[in-house]
Design an enzyme around this catalytic site. Structure first.
Site, short mmCIF file in Angstrom:
data_model
loop_
_atom_site.label_atom_id
_atom_site.label_comp_id
_atom_site.label_asym_id
_atom_site.label_seq_id
_atom_site.Cartn_x
_atom_site.Cartn_y
_atom_site.Cartn_z
N ASP A 245 0.81 -1.37 -0.07
CA ASP A 245 0.16 0.01 -0.05
C ASP A 245 0.76 1.32 -0.03
OD1 ASP A 245 0.88 -0.31 2.51
OD2 ASP A 245 -1.01 0.02 3.37
N GLU A 246 2.06 1.14 -0.38
CA GLU A 246 2.76 2.29 -0.23
C GLU A 246 3.91 2.35 -1.61
OE1 GLU A 246 4.66 3.90 3.46
OE2 GLU A 246 4.23 1.68 3.91
#
Length: 411
Positions: free
Chosen positions: A106-107
């Site tokens: 998610d990054e």
DNA sequence: TCTGGGGTCCTAGGACCC
DNA sequence: TCTGGGGTCCTAGGACCC
């Protein structure tokens, strides 16, 4: 550094990613408290912002979360779905540049230094990304912009959810002045190190940057130098290209038993199941390893770790299992206390070609292993499995080992 | 029905070789 | 004959990340 050479690095952090994807896929969950967790004795992996309002946090047990919010929606995570969504999201970033580094599921970091002028500046790129994520996926993110990765990462944490924080080189010093050591988590300074730093009178990022290098290296070795740089907002690590794959260093699986156990037969069947999973993944990667590490966590959370390096590479589940049992028989059994978790991992990896199956029995069984892998790939994990794995199955674990993490999956 | 699972990197100390 | 020291590999453990 003048403005011309100042880098523009973005860190895009998807807000409560797993929970948001679930809300996106199931409109009935929208606006409601949702937690995503694994099965078995597990914890909250992600909580939606609605759930966070009740005080629910990542890492809490499910009963704890329920106590805070009895109506919380519990969703069992589906990693494939999250990976699939991530890959689609990356396409948005890649529309701007190939300098997109997947940091976790998610990054992502982006280096837009060379392209920002085409889009009216880095901040504008961030706004376009936010708009597209919202429009195309219904997802929000927090974006930090800084002259390097460390500052971008710290900046992204400033405003959540749906934030945008820009820290130019000029503002770095002021930014660090206000930053407490506790807020530096996520960039290499965890709870333990933060505690140690505070004990020696270092309370803010600026304190860390001003600290005596000799003193820091005295306490932390080589890392002292790294910490001092962080404290000064210095970071020269480049953003990797999206298409440069970082090599895999180890492959492992662990599992917490449904109940603590000292039943050797049950433990052995878990070891077999985990060994098969590790072997299958190694073969999927076309890799083999020669260092075996087994990890046992006891009921009281004490643990023991045994590592052994062999002269030959291996990647069959049977081989991993056999070696694990040898180590267990020699060092661990008979058990002194009940076991909570067991883990197996293989490191010292190498890419392997067909000729390099070094163990005689592996060479003989290669065709069989390939066939089993193929069937399991097509019809699901452990469609075909060794007979003794039945014990683990009866104990209630096979098919329930959902791998759910935001870190493990990398492009 | 307290505390998951998957990784990475660093370090100290011991064994072994030359 | 008296016991150094550098280099490398390995193991165990710790800390960190999401």
């Amino acid at each position: 550094m003048d403005n011309k050479t100042e880098k523009k690095i973005l860190l895009i952090d998807m807000n409560s990613y797993f929970a948001s994807v679930e809300q996106m896929c199931n409109p009935a969950l929208k606006g409601k408290p949702v937690i995503v967790c694994g099965r078995g004795r597990t914890v909250v992996v992600t909580a939606s912002y609605e759930a966070r309002e009740y005080g629910i946090k990542t890492g809490m047990t499910v009963p704890e979360a329920r106590k805070l919010c009895p109506n919380v929606n519990i969703v069992y995570g589906n990693l494939d779905k999250y990976i699939d969504t991530s890959l689609k999201i990356h396409k948005i970033f890649l529309d701007f540049t190939d300098k997109v580094e997947v940091f976790s599921i998610d990054e992502c970091f982006m280096d837009v230094t060379d392209v920002e002028n085409y889009y009216g500046g880095a901040e504008n790129i961030a706004l376009i990304i936010k708009r597209r994520l919202k429009h195309e996926f219904g997802l929000t993110c927090s974006i930090g912009i800084g002259p390097n990765k460390v500052i971008a990462k710290l900046a992204a944490k400033m405003k959540k959810p749906d934030g945008l924080t820009v820290i130019t080189q000029e503002k770095v010093k002021d930014f660090l002045e206000e930053l407490s050591i506790e807020k530096m988590q996520g960039i290499g300074i965890g709870k333990h190190i933060a505690e140690k730093l505070k004990n020696i009178g270092i309370n803010t990022a600026v304190d860390l940057g001003n600290a005596d290098l000799m003193m820091l290296t005295g306490f932390f070795g080589k890392l002292g130098w790294v910490y001092k740089n962080i404290g000064q907002g210095i970071d020269h690590t480049p953003v990797r290209n999206y298409y440069d794959k970082s090599p895999i260093k180890s492959v492992g699986h662990s599992h917490t038993f449904p109940q603590d156990t000292d039943n050797i037969e049950v433990i052995k069947s878990y070891v077999l199941m985990l060994s098969e999973k590790v072997g299958e993944r190694l073969r999927n990667y076309k890799m083999a390893g020669k260092t075996l590490c087994i990890f046992i966590r006891f009921y009281d959370f004490s643990y023991i770790m045994k590592r052994k390096t062999y002269s030959c590479y291996f990647n069959s589940g049977t081989e991993i299992f056999k070696k694990s049992i040898e180590i267990l028989d020699k060092n661990i059994f008979p058990l002194s206390k009940k076991v909570r978790l067991f883990g197996v991992s293989i490191s010292s990896l190498t890419r392997i070609t067909t000729q390099e199956y070094l163990f005689e029995d592996q060479r003989k069984n290669k065709k069989l292993i390939e066939t089993i892998d193929e069937i399991n790939k097509r019809y699901g994990e452990f469609t075909i499995k060794p007979l003794s794995m039945k014990i683990a199955e009866n104990f209630g674990i096979i098919k329930k080992c959902g791998v759910l993490t935001t870190r493990t999956w990398k492009k």
